[in-house]
Scaffold this active site. Sequence first.
Site, PDB file in Angstrom:
ATOM      1  N   TRP A  24       0.710  -1.683   0.232  1.00  0.00           N
ATOM      2  CA  TRP A  24      -0.279   0.121   0.378  1.00  0.00           C
ATOM      3  C   TRP A  24       0.914   2.126  -0.323  1.00  0.00           C
ATOM      4  CZ3 TRP A  24      -4.595  -0.887   3.815  1.00  0.00           C
ATOM      5  CH2 TRP A  24      -5.634  -1.189   3.328  1.00  0.00           C
ATOM      6  N   LYS A  25       1.768   1.419   0.273  1.00  0.00           N
ATOM      7  CA  LYS A  25       2.833   2.224   0.263  1.00  0.00           C
ATOM      8  C   LYS A  25       2.510   3.490   1.311  1.00  0.00           C
ATOM      9  CE  LYS A  25       5.132   1.716  -4.129  1.00  0.00           C
ATOM     10  NZ  LYS A  25       6.238   2.099  -5.696  1.00  0.00           N
ATOM     11  N   HIS A 110      13.185  -2.929  -0.018  1.00  0.00           N
ATOM     12  CA  HIS A 110      12.283  -1.945  -1.269  1.00  0.00           C
ATOM     13  C   HIS A 110      13.139  -1.018  -1.484  1.00  0.00           C
ATOM     14  CE1 HIS A 110       9.818  -0.057  -3.655  1.00  0.00           C
ATOM     15  NE2 HIS A 110       8.514  -0.844  -3.976  1.00  0.00           N
ATOM     16  N   GLU A 182      11.500  -6.962  -8.587  1.00  0.00           N
ATOM     17  CA  GLU A 182      10.706  -5.148  -8.891  1.00  0.00           C
ATOM     18  C   GLU A 182      12.193  -4.485 -10.264  1.00  0.00           C
ATOM     19  OE1 GLU A 182       7.911  -4.287  -6.131  1.00  0.00           O
ATOM     20  OE2 GLU A 182       9.491  -3.881  -5.402  1.00  0.00           O
ATOM     21  N   SER A 226       4.721  -2.245 -11.743  1.00  0.00           N
ATOM     22  CA  SER A 226       4.049  -2.361 -12.683  1.00  0.00           C
ATOM     23  C   SER A 226       2.268  -3.270 -12.860  1.00  0.00           C
ATOM     24  CB  SER A 226       3.621  -1.448 -14.023  1.00  0.00           C
ATOM     25  OG  SER A 226       4.334  -0.018 -13.432  1.00  0.00           O
ATOM     26  N   GLY A 247       1.939  -2.042  -6.059  1.00  0.00           N
ATOM     27  CA  GLY A 247       1.787  -1.582  -5.194  1.00  0.00           C
ATOM     28  C   GLY A 247       0.699  -0.337  -5.441  1.00  0.00           C
ATOM     29  N   GLY A 248       0.468   0.283  -6.818  1.00  0.00           N
ATOM     30  CA  GLY A 248      -0.455   1.079  -7.486  1.00  0.00           C
ATOM     31  C   GLY A 248      -1.630   0.141  -6.956  1.00  0.00           C
TER      32      GLY A 248
HETATM   33  P1  PGA Z   1       3.271  -1.014  -8.275  1.00  0.00           P
HETATM   34  O1  PGA Z   1       4.794  -1.227  -7.778  1.00  0.00           O
HETATM   35  O2  PGA Z   1       2.717  -1.828  -8.723  1.00  0.00           O
HETATM   36  O3  PGA Z   1       2.932   0.906  -8.512  1.00  0.00           O
HETATM   37  O4  PGA Z   1       4.564  -0.714  -9.707  1.00  0.00           O
HETATM   38  C1  PGA Z   1       5.305  -2.078  -7.204  1.00  0.00           C
HETATM   39  C2  PGA Z   1       5.808  -1.595  -5.697  1.00  0.00           C
HETATM   40  O5  PGA Z   1       6.852  -1.049  -5.373  1.00  0.00           O
HETATM   41  O6  PGA Z   1       5.819  -2.127  -4.602  1.00  0.00           O
END
Ligand code: PGA
Length: 266
Positions: A24-25, A110, A182, A226, A247-248
């Site tokens: 979720w950041k 990360h 990643e 992504s 992430g997003g």
């Molecule tokens: P993202 O992020 O899916 O928004 O690219 C992935 C992550 O940083 O774990």
Amino acid sequence: MTTVVTAATAATGRTAGKLVVGNWKLHGSLAGNQALLGALIASPVLSAKGVHAAVCVPFPYLAQCQQVLAGQVLAYGAQDVSAETKGAFTGEVAAPMIAEFGAAYAIVGHSERRTYHAESDATVAAKTLRVLDAGMTPIVCVGETLAERESGDTNAVVTRQLNAVLDALTAELAARIVVAYEPVWAIGTGRTATSAQAQEVHAHLRALLRAKGEAVAAVHVLYGGSVKPDNAVELFSMPDVDGGLIGGAALKAEDFLAICEAGLPR
Ligand code: PGA
């Protein structure tokens, strides 16, 4: 080792199926999380056999996860952990504290931590150990920048990053980690690695894991960067891609569930 009562236990080994973890950041609110978690646990996808899901949330929301996800199959965790266990370290959060809230996972290393908080490979290795000591599963992130990829250094970079962690662990402990590949250039950019690019690096990571033992080679190696509902099936079809770190797309129940669904055996 502390025995921790988790809301849902960590998936153990890639033979148990794909693992899809939301990162979720720096997003969330009590009300927003309630709606998102509610929508996730209401879906039959998460109880399907062959896919495991978790969300890694900001520290203050671990208590909310413990409450909302009690008895649910959706596991949860943190996005970072202190390399220290206790003492005069203002602002730090220790692994045993996170474990007390029923967390099954903690992300370590990360690229946003490595870049914005200057985390070294040695720090990432220390954090990995703290997470394992607290009975949780560390999700160890590795990945190259665009400049490193373009100069042909991808394998050298991920080798250095993963081996720094593996060298600090016994084979028994190493068999309890999850690895996430990643590529930095694919995170939050909408630019995904092709499934072939992902597979190539994953196969390389698998070989590094195998050098530590067969049980270590069986850990989940997730792809992150992504991942979206429309590319997840293709990425997850690669033999060494055991799931994703999202992430997003983890912030929308519909998208996260569609990605979990893409992880079902086919
Ligand atoms: P993202 O992020 O899916 O928004 O690219 C992935 C992550 O940083 O774990």
